[in-house]
Scaffold this motif. Structure first.
Motif: not given
Ligand code: MN
Ligand code: GLY
Ligand code: MN
Length: 520
Positions: A341, A422, A447, A449, A472
């Motif tokens: 991500d 998260h 993460t 971000e 991120e």
């Molecule tokens: Mn994320």
């Protein structure tokens, strides 16, 4: 945790992988199963003993034992797997297994149920039994849909202790419940196929086994068995929130493949064939994730030109990419079920960032780096502590930018409307039952971000209006700062690095090769 250390210093990934040099010759294989295994797809699962990429049958077994160790004696824990979902008529979506089921078994076929039974005979391993209830093999069905693993495959390859036709689920599970005392099950009565948006009740489950219709009967049987029913998700989440070394290695691969794909996209800005549309860039990233070795993209990406990035979940990706605006992407690949991500922002200009773009970008980047430094168990911080820190850091950074000198804490809440991050894993927003206020632990993957999105309105300085930036990264929390791993460290993010990529393109040897054989 020596593996964490060895990964932290690792620079070259897939050094031993086979890349496509010539056409492949098909070997003769006897085994036919409903999902890739070492026996059927050794290029994808090259290690005997692994059930899914990078994860061994032993690890799946140990996960079940660990979960069982948290349950009282005489427990049955039931997880109903997912069914195939249909978008319209007979057009189905990509199958997504229920992730707790996948985490505990590696089983990837629809219409299946797992039951973990802890008989409780002095905590011996053999007193924990895996029951897999799956669709039986059916030559007629397989003629259309391809091989299925069936009960035999569940027993021989997925190490179920007992297997049963899923059509008999209600009576089979009722018997198991009556011979035990504690039931762990997430009541899915509100989650029936007919209440599932995007699916039609007649076609949203396996048509051959009618599992969808039987699911409600099963749900009623479990809920009315006269035994207290305890939740499952929270228990499994405690395990899933701390990644094993093997999981980290898979996530490292997903992060590195995704990072390279994004670098390649950045490297095309000043090429003879720059991307013209958000749509082609989105599809390029998806293709590069797969070409690099991932299975698919982990989620519908955000690919936004300029002010489109002010919509936090901009997934239309249907505009042109405009010259001199920023290109904002939030995208990642998925490998063996594990997600990357990553968000990056770069200028769509041979000249590099404009001054306001650079100022804002640098503020977000500085915040990203300062927050990553906190992903260290010894600091005893929670995700929420890091979020609060990110708000204060962005405030300080903004006040140093001309035109933002009077920015207040509340202004930052407007310019940075989302959270710092998260947990990440099999789900993109992994294990949501784990509180943001819990102290971070070694092996958590989160993460980081931070972002800033300047509305196209007063009172915000005109030259900054319409710029959206997020940086991120995917971070493995370390026991100490030295043991923390940035899984997306390969994705360029320094201003000089981005501008150099734009000017010179990507020149890493082998970067365009297709990855054929995984080395996890
Ligand atoms: Mn994320
Ligand atoms: N890609 C969604 C997120 O960053 O949470
Ligand atoms: Mn993201």
């Amino acid at each position: 945790m020596s593996l964490l250390r060895s990964l932290a210093g690792r620079r070259v990934f897939f050094s031993h992988c086979r890349r496509s040099l010539s056409l492949n010759t098909r070997p003769k294989r006897e085994v036919k199963l409903g999902q890739p295994t070492f026996e059927t797809r050794p290029h994808y699962i090259p290690l005997a003993g692994n059930l899914t990429p990078g994860i061994s049958a032993l690890e799946y077994f140990e996960r079940r034992l660990k979960l069982a160790s948290r349950l009282p004696d005489k427990s049955v824990l039931i997880i109903v797997g997912n069914t195939v979902k249909f978008s319209s008529g007979s057009v189905f979506y990509d199958f997504q297994q229920e992730n707790d089921f996948y985490y505990l078994t590696g089983w990837l076929e629809p219409d299946s149920i797992m039951v973990l039974e802890k008989k409780g005979d002095h905590g011996r391993d053999e007193d924990v039994a895996l029951h897999l209830l799956v669709p039986p093999k059916d030559p007629q069905r397989e003629r259309w849909e391809g091989a299925k693993s069936g009960l035999e495959g569940a027993y021989d390859f997925f190490n179920a202790d007992y297997v049963e036709d899923v059509a008999n689920a209600s009576s089979y599970i009722s018997k198991l419940i009556s011979s035990n005392e504690h039931v762990f099950y997430d009541n899915k009565s509100g989650d029936s196929p007919s209440s599932n948006p995007g699916s039609s009740s007649s076609s949203s489950s396996s048509s051959f086994f009618g599992f969808g219709k039987k699911r409600e009967t099963l749900n009623d049987a479990i809920m009315n068995a006269g035994k207290p029913v305890n939740p499952v998700k929270k228990e499994v989440a405690k395990l899933r929130s701390v990644k094993s070394p093997a999981e980290i290695e898979v996530m490292y691969a997903a992060g590195q493949i995704s990072s390279r794909a994004i670098n390649k996209a950045m490297g095309q800005v000043a090429s003879e064939t720059p991307f013209q549309t958000e749509k082609t860039l989105a599809k390029y990233l998806e293709y590069q994730f797969v070409k690099g070795g991932c299975d698919k993209q982990a989620y519908i990406p955000v690919v936004a030109s300029g002010s489109n990035a002010l919509t936090i979940h901009y997934t239309r990706n249907d505009d042109l990419l405009y010259k001199d605006e920023t290109v904002f992407i939030d995208a990642g690949g998925k490998l063996g079920g594990y997600c990357a991500d990553i968000s990056r922002t770069w200028p769509n200009s041979r000249k590099g960032f404009s001054e306001p773009q650079r100022d804002l970008y640098q503020a977000v980047l500085n915040t990203n780096k300062a927050c990553i430094d906190l992903c260290d168990e010894s600091l005893k911080m929670s995700l929420h502590d890091i979020h609060e820190f990110s708000v204060n850091t962005l405030l300080k950074e903004l006040r140093n930018i001309t035109g933002f000198g009077n920015t207040t804490y509340n202004d930052v809440k407007v310019l940075y409307p989302h959270y710092i991050g998260h947990h990440l894993g099999l789900d993109l927003h992994d294990v949501p039952s784990i509180s943001r206020f819990d102290k971070l632990k070694e092996g958590n993957v989160i993460t980081i971000e931070p972002g800033l999105y300047i509305p196209e309105d007063r009172p915000w300085p005109k030259s900054f209006q319409g710029i959206g930036v997020r940086v991120e990264d995917d971070i493995v929390v370390g026991k100490t700062k030295d043991e923390m791993i940035n899984l997306s460290a390969g994705c360029v993010k320094e201003v000089t690095g981005i501008e150099s990529l734009i000017r010179n393109g990507v020149s890493t040897p082998g970067i365009d090769d297709e990855l054929v054989t995984l080395d996890i």
